[in-house]
Design an enzyme around this catalytic site. Structure first.
Site, mmCIF file in Angstrom:
data_model
loop_
_atom_site.group_PDB
_atom_site.id
_atom_site.type_symbol
_atom_site.label_atom_id
_atom_site.label_comp_id
_atom_site.label_asym_id
_atom_site.label_seq_id
_atom_site.Cartn_x
_atom_site.Cartn_y
_atom_site.Cartn_z
ATOM 1 N N ASP A 1 1.361 -2.955 -4.931
ATOM 2 C CA ASP A 1 1.905 -2.191 -6.051
ATOM 3 C C ASP A 1 2.391 -3.178 -7.102
ATOM 4 O OD1 ASP A 1 1.533 0.297 -4.884
ATOM 5 O OD2 ASP A 1 3.565 0.424 -4.081
ATOM 6 N N ARG B 1 -6.195 -1.273 -9.247
ATOM 7 C CA ARG B 1 -5.705 0.082 -9.503
ATOM 8 C C ARG B 1 -5.057 0.094 -10.894
ATOM 9 N NH1 ARG B 1 -0.769 1.282 -6.087
ATOM 10 N NH2 ARG B 1 -2.246 1.741 -4.447
ATOM 11 N N LYS C 1 -0.486 3.791 -15.626
ATOM 12 C CA LYS C 1 0.172 3.671 -16.937
ATOM 13 C C LYS C 1 1.412 2.786 -16.813
ATOM 14 C CE LYS C 1 -1.430 8.085 -18.790
ATOM 15 N NZ LYS C 1 -1.055 9.396 -19.350
HETATM 16 P P1 FDA Z 1 1.144 11.226 -17.403
HETATM 17 O O1 FDA Z 1 2.481 10.823 -16.958
HETATM 18 O O2 FDA Z 1 0.830 11.223 -18.870
HETATM 19 O O3 FDA Z 1 0.772 12.605 -16.780
HETATM 20 C C1 FDA Z 1 -0.429 13.323 -17.019
HETATM 21 C C2 FDA Z 1 -0.292 14.695 -16.366
HETATM 22 O O4 FDA Z 1 -0.190 14.543 -14.955
HETATM 23 C C3 FDA Z 1 0.989 15.444 -16.733
HETATM 24 O O5 FDA Z 1 0.824 16.191 -17.907
HETATM 25 C C4 FDA Z 1 1.201 16.300 -15.520
HETATM 26 O O6 FDA Z 1 0.335 17.411 -15.549
HETATM 27 C C5 FDA Z 1 0.770 15.405 -14.387
HETATM 28 N N1 FDA Z 1 1.900 14.608 -13.848
HETATM 29 C C6 FDA Z 1 2.127 13.290 -14.057
HETATM 30 N N2 FDA Z 1 3.222 12.865 -13.389
HETATM 31 C C7 FDA Z 1 3.700 13.934 -12.748
HETATM 32 C C8 FDA Z 1 4.802 14.144 -11.900
HETATM 33 N N3 FDA Z 1 5.667 13.166 -11.565
HETATM 34 N N4 FDA Z 1 4.999 15.390 -11.418
HETATM 35 C C9 FDA Z 1 4.156 16.404 -11.727
HETATM 36 N N5 FDA Z 1 3.082 16.266 -12.539
HETATM 37 C C10 FDA Z 1 2.860 15.062 -13.047
HETATM 38 N N6 FDA Z 1 3.280 2.748 -11.392
HETATM 39 C C11 FDA Z 1 3.678 1.439 -11.388
HETATM 40 O O7 FDA Z 1 4.399 1.021 -12.296
HETATM 41 N N7 FDA Z 1 3.277 0.595 -10.377
HETATM 42 C C12 FDA Z 1 2.449 1.005 -9.378
HETATM 43 O O8 FDA Z 1 2.104 0.220 -8.491
HETATM 44 C C13 FDA Z 1 2.027 2.366 -9.373
HETATM 45 N N8 FDA Z 1 1.214 2.837 -8.375
HETATM 46 C C14 FDA Z 1 0.669 4.093 -8.511
HETATM 47 C C15 FDA Z 1 -0.298 4.523 -7.608
HETATM 48 C C16 FDA Z 1 -0.938 5.740 -7.800
HETATM 49 C C17 FDA Z 1 -2.009 6.165 -6.840
HETATM 50 C C18 FDA Z 1 -0.593 6.564 -8.923
HETATM 51 C C19 FDA Z 1 -1.295 7.864 -9.188
HETATM 52 C C20 FDA Z 1 0.397 6.168 -9.780
HETATM 53 C C21 FDA Z 1 1.054 4.952 -9.588
HETATM 54 N N9 FDA Z 1 2.051 4.532 -10.454
HETATM 55 C C22 FDA Z 1 2.466 3.221 -10.417
HETATM 56 C C23 FDA Z 1 2.702 5.506 -11.386
HETATM 57 C C24 FDA Z 1 2.069 5.494 -12.762
HETATM 58 O O9 FDA Z 1 2.418 4.307 -13.436
HETATM 59 C C25 FDA Z 1 2.544 6.696 -13.614
HETATM 60 O O10 FDA Z 1 3.918 6.627 -13.777
HETATM 61 C C26 FDA Z 1 2.195 8.053 -13.033
HETATM 62 O O11 FDA Z 1 0.928 8.040 -12.448
HETATM 63 C C27 FDA Z 1 2.181 9.133 -14.135
HETATM 64 O O12 FDA Z 1 1.223 8.804 -15.101
HETATM 65 P P2 FDA Z 1 -0.148 9.615 -15.327
HETATM 66 O O13 FDA Z 1 -1.223 8.600 -15.503
HETATM 67 O O14 FDA Z 1 -0.380 10.582 -14.254
HETATM 68 O O15 FDA Z 1 0.001 10.271 -16.749
#
Ligand code: FDA
Length: 308
Positions: free
Chosen positions: A135, A185, A188
């Protein structure tokens, strides 16, 4: 604003005590965390893999300041991987490791300790026929994490890493890590980062994600597209078409309990979808970051505290 306050709270010992001690918190936490022990994690892994999904499993914990606790976390990973081996899931069940949970945050010899523990975990993963992904934590740890990744890859070339599109440096890191055999991976980013190192607006972070995705999808490595964002998933499909990547040459990743319908729909469409499955009792920091990502989650949490 609210998200920033929640991210600050995620590092407060005082708020941690108040939230963790509240009995009804558990109900809400269960939406995002698979359980507190290895048996609960294994049950969730069986259920998800039985439904055609892959998993990456996180033993919760971070920023460990105690060497014994770091060793304990490494042991927990080894025990989990030993429990997974007989299930013969191979790479469909891998693990995700926060280096700060296994020694990186100890200061002094911390990096060396983290590397040694990460090696033990990689060896157990290899014995179970699978891999480890590191991570990525706050920006002060990126150089150290990438340094440890390089060392691990010398013996365990399948080791992957998360890169965060909100950091200015990440496009260059994606270029460095888009070589053959590299597993990246792309996320954001989930920490509160200063304007000196990271994009601050959602639009800028999303645009940077697309630039990084383009680099990874046109490179020679294996991109792991970790997002719940429909627009970014659609862009990934376009880039896969443009670059001639088959469905087995990249994968989607999403968090346990977030958009499970979308996870299953993407898997039914023939893609690999890997669910990040956190388990363990040190869920506070992880849980607060999930609340910070989405105000609706906070409303759900507050409603559950006031309902009987
Ligand atoms: P965004 O936050 O813009 O969300 C897009 C849509 O997804 C939202 O409109 C909603 O519908 C849904 N959604 C997103 N988050 C949600 C929530 N908490 N609850 C409900 N719905 C939600 N970060 C990091 O800094 N270091 C790391 O190592 C990792 N590792 C990691 C592994 C995996 C498999 C994932 C999916 C994510 C991470 N992250 C992470 C977290 C990542 O940085 C980020 O904060 C979240 O994935 C939310 O961003 P989205 O890309 O989903 O977009």
């Amino acid at each position: 604003m609210l998200g920033t306050a929640l991210l600050a709270a995620s590092r407060s010992t005082l708020v941690r005590r108040a939230v963790s001690g509240f009995p009804l918190t558990r109900r809400v936490v269960e939406r995002f965390v698979a359980g507190e022990d290895t048996a609960s994690a294994v049950a969730a892994i069986r259920r998800l893999t039985g439904a055609g999904l892959a998993v990456t499993v996180d033993h919760l914990g971070e920023e460990t300041r105690d060497a014994d606790a770091a060793a304990h976390t490494a042991k927990a990973y080894v025990a989990l991987l030993d429990a997974l081996a007989p299930l013969e899931l191979g790479p469909r069940a891998e693990v995700s490791v926060k280096l700060s949970a296994v020694g990186q945050a100890l200061g002094g010899d911390g990096e060396r300790i983290a590397l040694a523990h990460a090696r033990e975990i990689c060896a157990a993963a290899r014995a179970a026929g699978t891999t480890v992904t590191l991570d990525m934590e706050d920006h002060t740890t990126v150089d150290s994490t990438l340094g440890i990744l390089r060392e691990l890859r010398a013996d365990f070339p399948g080791t992957g890493v998360a890169l965060q599109s909100y950091l200015f440096r990440t496009e260059a890191d994606c270029r460095d890590l888009s070589h053959e055999g590299s597993r990246v991976r792309l996320v954001k980013g989930a920490y509160a980062e200063p304007a000196s190192v990271a994009y601050q607006s959602k639009a800028e972070v999303d645009k940077a994600y697309v630039r990084c995705l383009r680099i990874l999808m046109s490179g020679k490595g294996y991109p792991m597209v970790a997002t719940h964002d429909d627009r970014l998933i659609a862009i990934t499909e376009l880039l896969a078409d443009q670059t001639g990547r088959g469905r087995d040459a990249y994968e989607y990743q999403m968090l346990y309990g977030i958009r499970p319908d979308k996870q299953e729909a993407l898997a039914r469409a023939g893609g690999t979808v890997r669910v990040y499955v956190p388990y363990g009792d040190d869920w506070y920091g992880y849980f607060m970051r999930r609340l910070a990502e989405r105000p609706a989650n906070l409303a759900f949490f507050l409603r559950s505290l006031t309902s009987t």
